[in-house]
Design a protein around this motif. Sequence first.
Motif, PDB file in Angstrom:
ATOM      1  N   THR A  10      46.511  72.514-117.125  1.00 41.09           N
ATOM      2  CA  THR A  10      46.169  73.698-116.312  1.00 41.09           C
ATOM      3  C   THR A  10      44.663  73.891-116.237  1.00 41.09           C
ATOM      4  O   THR A  10      44.108  74.194-115.169  1.00 41.09           O
ATOM      5  CB  THR A  10      46.816  74.959-116.915  1.00 41.09           C
ATOM      6  OG1 THR A  10      48.225  74.757-117.022  1.00 41.09           O
ATOM      7  CG2 THR A  10      46.535  76.178-116.052  1.00 41.09           C
ATOM      8  N   ARG A  11      43.994  73.683-117.365  1.00 47.86           N
ATOM      9  CA  ARG A  11      42.540  73.842-117.416  1.00 47.86           C
ATOM     10  C   ARG A  11      41.861  72.836-116.497  1.00 47.86           C
ATOM     11  O   ARG A  11      40.936  73.185-115.745  1.00 47.86           O
ATOM     12  CB  ARG A  11      42.067  73.668-118.856  1.00 47.86           C
ATOM     13  CG  ARG A  11      40.601  74.017-119.076  1.00 47.86           C
ATOM     14  CD  ARG A  11      40.234  73.837-120.527  1.00 47.86           C
ATOM     15  NE  ARG A  11      41.074  74.661-121.388  1.00 47.86           N
ATOM     16  CZ  ARG A  11      41.299  74.422-122.675  1.00 47.86           C
ATOM     17  NH1 ARG A  11      40.777  73.351-123.238  1.00 47.86           N
ATOM     18  NH2 ARG A  11      42.056  75.221-123.388  1.00 47.86           N
ATOM     19  N   TRP A  12      42.343  71.588-116.505  1.00 47.41           N
ATOM     20  CA  TRP A  12      41.746  70.557-115.649  1.00 47.41           C
ATOM     21  C   TRP A  12      42.039  70.826-114.171  1.00 47.41           C
ATOM     22  O   TRP A  12      41.197  70.557-113.305  1.00 47.41           O
ATOM     23  CB  TRP A  12      42.253  69.173-116.045  1.00 47.41           C
ATOM     24  CG  TRP A  12      41.490  68.583-117.190  1.00 47.41           C
ATOM     25  CD1 TRP A  12      41.918  68.404-118.469  1.00 47.41           C
ATOM     26  CD2 TRP A  12      40.141  68.105-117.146  1.00 47.41           C
ATOM     27  NE1 TRP A  12      40.916  67.846-119.236  1.00 47.41           N
ATOM     28  CE2 TRP A  12      39.813  67.652-118.454  1.00 47.41           C
ATOM     29  CE3 TRP A  12      39.175  68.036-116.140  1.00 47.41           C
ATOM     30  CZ2 TRP A  12      38.577  67.120-118.758  1.00 47.41           C
ATOM     31  CZ3 TRP A  12      37.927  67.508-116.456  1.00 47.41           C
ATOM     32  CH2 TRP A  12      37.639  67.059-117.740  1.00 47.41           C
ATOM     33  N   ILE A  13      43.207  71.367-113.874  1.00 46.39           N
ATOM     34  CA  ILE A  13      43.527  71.729-112.487  1.00 46.39           C
ATOM     35  C   ILE A  13      42.574  72.808-111.987  1.00 46.39           C
ATOM     36  O   ILE A  13      42.061  72.739-110.859  1.00 46.39           O
ATOM     37  CB  ILE A  13      44.993  72.200-112.379  1.00 46.39           C
ATOM     38  CG1 ILE A  13      45.953  71.013-112.597  1.00 46.39           C
ATOM     39  CG2 ILE A  13      45.251  72.850-111.021  1.00 46.39           C
ATOM     40  CD1 ILE A  13      47.414  71.411-112.678  1.00 46.39           C
ATOM     41  N   ILE A  14      42.319  73.799-112.834  1.00 48.90           N
ATOM     42  CA  ILE A  14      41.400  74.876-112.459  1.00 48.90           C
ATOM     43  C   ILE A  14      39.986  74.330-112.243  1.00 48.90           C
ATOM     44  O   ILE A  14      39.301  74.691-111.273  1.00 48.90           O
ATOM     45  CB  ILE A  14      41.393  75.977-113.547  1.00 48.90           C
ATOM     46  CG1 ILE A  14      42.741  76.685-113.592  1.00 48.90           C
ATOM     47  CG2 ILE A  14      40.269  76.989-113.289  1.00 48.90           C
ATOM     48  CD1 ILE A  14      42.896  77.642-114.755  1.00 48.90           C
ATOM     49  N   ILE A  15      39.556  73.424-113.131  1.00 53.03           N
ATOM     50  CA  ILE A  15      38.218  72.831-113.002  1.00 53.03           C
ATOM     51  C   ILE A  15      38.103  72.034-111.708  1.00 53.03           C
ATOM     52  O   ILE A  15      37.114  72.154-110.967  1.00 53.03           O
ATOM     53  CB  ILE A  15      37.900  71.938-114.229  1.00 53.03           C
ATOM     54  CG1 ILE A  15      37.746  72.800-115.489  1.00 53.03           C
ATOM     55  CG2 ILE A  15      36.629  71.121-113.991  1.00 53.03           C
ATOM     56  CD1 ILE A  15      37.647  72.000-116.769  1.00 53.03           C
ATOM     57  N   MET A  16      39.123  71.203-111.417  1.00 51.53           N
ATOM     58  CA  MET A  16      39.091  70.386-110.203  1.00 51.53           C
ATOM     59  C   MET A  16      39.142  71.263-108.953  1.00 51.53           C
ATOM     60  O   MET A  16      38.440  70.998-107.966  1.00 51.53           O
ATOM     61  CB  MET A  16      40.267  69.406-110.205  1.00 51.53           C
ATOM     62  CG  MET A  16      40.188  68.331-111.285  1.00 51.53           C
ATOM     63  SD  MET A  16      38.658  67.354-111.172  1.00 51.53           S
ATOM     64  CE  MET A  16      38.884  66.572-109.579  1.00 51.53           C
ATOM     65  N   ALA A  17      39.960  72.317-108.990  1.00 56.61           N
ATOM     66  CA  ALA A  17      40.044  73.230-107.835  1.00 56.61           C
ATOM     67  C   ALA A  17      38.699  73.915-107.610  1.00 56.61           C
ATOM     68  O   ALA A  17      38.249  74.057-106.467  1.00 56.61           O
ATOM     69  CB  ALA A  17      41.145  74.266-108.071  1.00 56.61           C
ATOM     70  N   SER A  18      38.045  74.323-108.698  1.00 49.57           N
ATOM     71  CA  SER A  18      36.723  74.956-108.586  1.00 49.57           C
ATOM     72  C   SER A  18      35.719  73.980-108.008  1.00 49.57           C
ATOM     73  O   SER A  18      34.892  74.353-107.160  1.00 49.57           O
ATOM     74  CB  SER A  18      36.251  75.436-109.970  1.00 49.57           C
ATOM     75  OG  SER A  18      37.170  76.334-110.532  1.00 49.57           O
ATOM     76  N   PHE A  19      35.798  72.719-108.434  1.00 55.72           N
ATOM     77  CA  PHE A  19      34.886  71.691-107.921  1.00 55.72           C
ATOM     78  C   PHE A  19      35.095  71.479-106.420  1.00 55.72           C
ATOM     79  O   PHE A  19      34.126  71.373-105.661  1.00 55.72           O
ATOM     80  CB  PHE A  19      35.121  70.385-108.680  1.00 55.72           C
ATOM     81  CG  PHE A  19      34.262  69.240-108.204  1.00 55.72           C
ATOM     82  CD1 PHE A  19      32.927  69.156-108.570  1.00 55.72           C
ATOM     83  CD2 PHE A  19      34.799  68.251-107.381  1.00 55.72           C
ATOM     84  CE1 PHE A  19      32.137  68.104-108.128  1.00 55.72           C
ATOM     85  CE2 PHE A  19      34.011  67.200-106.928  1.00 55.72           C
ATOM     86  CZ  PHE A  19      32.675  67.135-107.308  1.00 55.72           C
ATOM     87  N   VAL A  20      36.353  71.446-105.989  1.00 58.10           N
ATOM     88  CA  VAL A  20      36.667  71.255-104.564  1.00 58.10           C
ATOM     89  C   VAL A  20      36.138  72.441-103.751  1.00 58.10           C
ATOM     90  O   VAL A  20      35.549  72.265-102.674  1.00 58.10           O
ATOM     91  CB  VAL A  20      38.187  71.090-104.366  1.00 58.10           C
ATOM     92  CG1 VAL A  20      38.546  71.139-102.882  1.00 58.10           C
ATOM     93  CG2 VAL A  20      38.654  69.770-104.973  1.00 58.10           C
ATOM     94  N   ILE A  21      36.342  73.660-104.266  1.00 57.51           N
ATOM     95  CA  ILE A  21      35.884  74.861-103.555  1.00 57.51           C
ATOM     96  C   ILE A  21      34.366  74.860-103.410  1.00 57.51           C
ATOM     97  O   ILE A  21      33.823  75.132-102.340  1.00 57.51           O
ATOM     98  CB  ILE A  21      36.361  76.138-104.293  1.00 57.51           C
ATOM     99  CG1 ILE A  21      37.886  76.274-104.178  1.00 57.51           C
ATOM    100  CG2 ILE A  21      35.673  77.379-103.727  1.00 57.51           C
ATOM    101  CD1 ILE A  21      38.475  77.345-105.055  1.00 57.51           C
ATOM    102  N   VAL A  22      33.667  74.527-104.503  1.00 60.92           N
ATOM    103  CA  VAL A  22      32.200  74.472-104.461  1.00 60.92           C
ATOM    104  C   VAL A  22      31.735  73.412-103.466  1.00 60.92           C
ATOM    105  O   VAL A  22      30.797  73.639-102.689  1.00 60.92           O
ATOM    106  CB  VAL A  22      31.641  74.184-105.873  1.00 60.92           C
ATOM    107  CG1 VAL A  22      30.143  73.905-105.812  1.00 60.92           C
ATOM    108  CG2 VAL A  22      31.908  75.362-106.796  1.00 60.92           C
ATOM    109  N   THR A  23      32.400  72.254-103.470  1.00 65.95           N
ATOM    110  CA  THR A  23      32.034  71.179-102.538  1.00 65.95           C
ATOM    111  C   THR A  23      32.212  71.622-101.087  1.00 65.95           C
ATOM    112  O   THR A  23      31.351  71.367-100.228  1.00 65.95           O
ATOM    113  CB  THR A  23      32.895  69.931-102.803  1.00 65.95           C
ATOM    114  OG1 THR A  23      32.745  69.534-104.180  1.00 65.95           O
ATOM    115  CG2 THR A  23      32.471  68.784-101.904  1.00 65.95           C
ATOM    116  N   LEU A  24      33.318  72.315-100.801  1.00 65.07           N
ATOM    117  CA  LEU A  24      33.566  72.809 -99.440  1.00 65.07           C
ATOM    118  C   LEU A  24      32.517  73.830 -99.016  1.00 65.07           C
ATOM    119  O   LEU A  24      32.043  73.820 -97.864  1.00 65.07           O
ATOM    120  CB  LEU A  24      34.971  73.420 -99.347  1.00 65.07           C
ATOM    121  CG  LEU A  24      36.153  72.439 -99.408  1.00 65.07           C
ATOM    122  CD1 LEU A  24      37.474  73.185 -99.469  1.00 65.07           C
ATOM    123  CD2 LEU A  24      36.128  71.495 -98.196  1.00 65.07           C
TER     124      LEU A  24
END
Length: 382
Positions: A10-24
């Motif tokens: 769950t923690r890694w999913i949140i980190i990856m989702a945050s990374f995708v949002i920042v990239t967008l």
Amino acid sequence: MQFSEKRNVTRWIIIMASFVIVTLILWNTYTFFQIFKNEERLKMENWALAQKKINSADPNADVDMELPFQIIQEPSIPIIVTENNKIINDINIDEDIKKDSLKLKAFLEKLKSQNDAIKMEYLPGKIQYLYYGNSSLLNKLKYYPVALLLIIFLFGALVYNFYKSTKMATQNKLWAGMAKETAHQIGTPLSSLIGWLEIMKADNVAETTILEIEKDINRLQTITDRFSKIGSEPILEQRNIIEETEQSFDYLKSRFSSQVDFSFKAPKKPIMISLNPALHSWTVENLVKNAIDAMRGKGKLTLEIVNDTNFVNLLVTDTGKGIPKHQYKRIFEPGFTTKKRGWGLGLSLTKRIVEEYHKGKIKVLNSEVGKGTTIQVTFKKA
């Protein structure tokens, strides 16, 4: 185990989702920047056309020049127009720059680096070049990703600090619970030992033997009292620090090898401070044992109490292996140890007792590798 693994996923999913949002967000910002930049380029091209029409217009002809004049007055963008490598016009440029020819040339070079020049041929062989800079809006948009990344970094640091604090709080609760449970477990055999001691007295066992056993039982009671106080606010009493320190020091002195030369120095007059006797004796014990470990059970150990105007200093000096300067603060961190066997909790616990419970200070006063160390504990006088 499965719960821990799920939490990590769950923690890694949140980190990856945050990374995708920042990239967008950064990609959209870059796209907006390019759109605005192209729009400004179009405005400047229209400005160049209007300027060309004004320059090439026949003053005797009846031509409506209202629109070209309106276009060249609209931009709020810094502009410099050159002809034959000479500046012939400048618009929206600070007066301080305009008055200084060197500053104006430097500003022109800056505009050249920001955008490509627009060529204006208003008459055959008559060519002017338009140089322009970015508008204030475009400059703000250019630095927006940097500000966004800084905010994200600060937010990440805040989340990390919160996570770390929560983890440490959980660990502290665990250690406090274990300490209280240890105190509870020791209490049962200790009560039994006190009973056996009374039987030994009744059987007329040698007084010296009974006296030493009493000392050890009292020591066990002190240890139990220490562990029971972890995790709760201790009661501080007005005590003579010289007497309290000397009692603990003398007990330890009688329990260690004669190869350690113990020395105690203190003023003759009592020094009263607010302390908890059980926890203070633990401080002395940890410092003395740490010093003896540093000397590998052989050397000179000095405990000195120095009276100052508003403070009292407790100095523990050994002739051990010493501490490198870069480790002066690390030795008080939980888990840090240079010994093959050890949890690295003694000095960190001592620091907590001194600074959190007694509002004092502890530090490595000085140390030299191969010669020894002096640790200083400072308390405020009552």
